[in-house]
Design a protein around this motif. Sequence first.
Motif, mmCIF file in Angstrom:
data_model
loop_
_atom_site.group_PDB
_atom_site.id
_atom_site.type_symbol
_atom_site.label_atom_id
_atom_site.label_comp_id
_atom_site.label_asym_id
_atom_site.label_seq_id
_atom_site.Cartn_x
_atom_site.Cartn_y
_atom_site.Cartn_z
ATOM 1 N N ASN A 97 0.433 7.105 -6.584
ATOM 2 C CA ASN A 97 -0.756 7.959 -6.630
ATOM 3 C C ASN A 97 -0.426 9.416 -6.301
ATOM 4 O OD1 ASN A 97 -2.490 5.899 -7.335
ATOM 5 N ND2 ASN A 97 -3.101 5.445 -5.230
ATOM 6 N N LEU A 98 0.507 9.622 -5.376
ATOM 7 C CA LEU A 98 0.906 10.976 -5.001
ATOM 8 C C LEU A 98 1.492 11.728 -6.190
ATOM 9 C CD1 LEU A 98 1.447 13.175 -2.854
ATOM 10 C CD2 LEU A 98 3.657 12.049 -2.431
ATOM 11 N N ASP A 145 0.693 4.309 -2.687
ATOM 12 C CA ASP A 145 0.522 5.703 -2.258
ATOM 13 C C ASP A 145 1.521 6.619 -2.947
ATOM 14 O OD1 ASP A 145 -1.547 5.021 -0.562
ATOM 15 O OD2 ASP A 145 -0.287 4.930 1.229
ATOM 16 N N VAL A 146 2.758 6.159 -3.093
ATOM 17 C CA VAL A 146 3.789 6.970 -3.742
ATOM 18 C C VAL A 146 3.411 7.235 -5.196
ATOM 19 C CG1 VAL A 146 6.188 6.996 -4.551
ATOM 20 C CG2 VAL A 146 5.667 6.256 -2.228
ATOM 21 N N GLY A 174 0.800 -1.215 0.000
ATOM 22 C CA GLY A 174 0.000 0.000 0.000
ATOM 23 C C GLY A 174 0.833 1.265 0.000
ATOM 24 N N THR A 175 1.987 1.239 0.673
ATOM 25 C CA THR A 175 2.845 2.423 0.714
ATOM 26 C C THR A 175 3.407 2.754 -0.659
ATOM 27 O OG1 THR A 175 4.660 0.974 1.421
ATOM 28 C CG2 THR A 175 3.476 2.193 3.140
ATOM 29 N N ASP A 176 3.709 1.720 -1.454
ATOM 30 C CA ASP A 176 4.208 1.962 -2.815
ATOM 31 C C ASP A 176 3.105 2.516 -3.708
ATOM 32 O OD1 ASP A 176 6.804 1.114 -2.255
ATOM 33 O OD2 ASP A 176 6.351 -0.974 -2.719
#
Length: 217
Positions: free
Chosen positions: A112-113, A109-110, A105-107
């Motif tokens: 998508n950011l 998020d990156v 999920g953190t990847d």
Amino acid sequence: MPVSTVAIPVGQWLVSPEGVRWWFDSGSFALDFATTGALGDQGTTDGGPQHERLHAPDDLTEWLRERFPVQMGAARSRDLFDAVALRDAIARMARSAAVGEVLRGTDIDVVNLYAATPDIPPTLGGGTRQAGRSVHTVSQALATIARDAVDVFSPDNEGRLRECDGTDCRMVYLDTSRAATRRWCSMQRCGNRAKVRAHRARKAGKAVPRLEEQAAA
């Protein structure tokens, strides 16, 4: 339908650890970018990683200017930090997708950011005045790369992100073939090696019965 709004050619020349130059079609501009780091680990003759290509801001500037069909500004240290963060997230996602693992999920998020920031807009030639920037920024280029990554990891491409079948090869690509039957990072490289090994195996297989017959005689 691709998310990218700039027509960017996909694929690049790479150099193997043995010094052989070969063409790698990753199937995606975002994966091309990820190949400048860990995703470009082709395996080495001495066991050490030889994949990092973005050592300084100038390396990033050169890579982007070679590929984007627009005038690109120079990268700064902060741009390199951002580029490596996006690149490594894409690389981890590609490796996970290639082996059927859940994406972190953190990847996501990156990606998508960066995808949510202004990208390099499309332009129509033949106009009489300049619209928007005449020199585009590295942050815009990263947004365009991130939007391409959104397309790469969409449900439409499920099962098409794969790791090369070659022995000791870890290259990951998006299989864009109609039948989804691509197996190799490149027919020039691992595909050709596999053909050579298969040919040798066939020859060895034909030779065995003759040796057995000679022994029996």
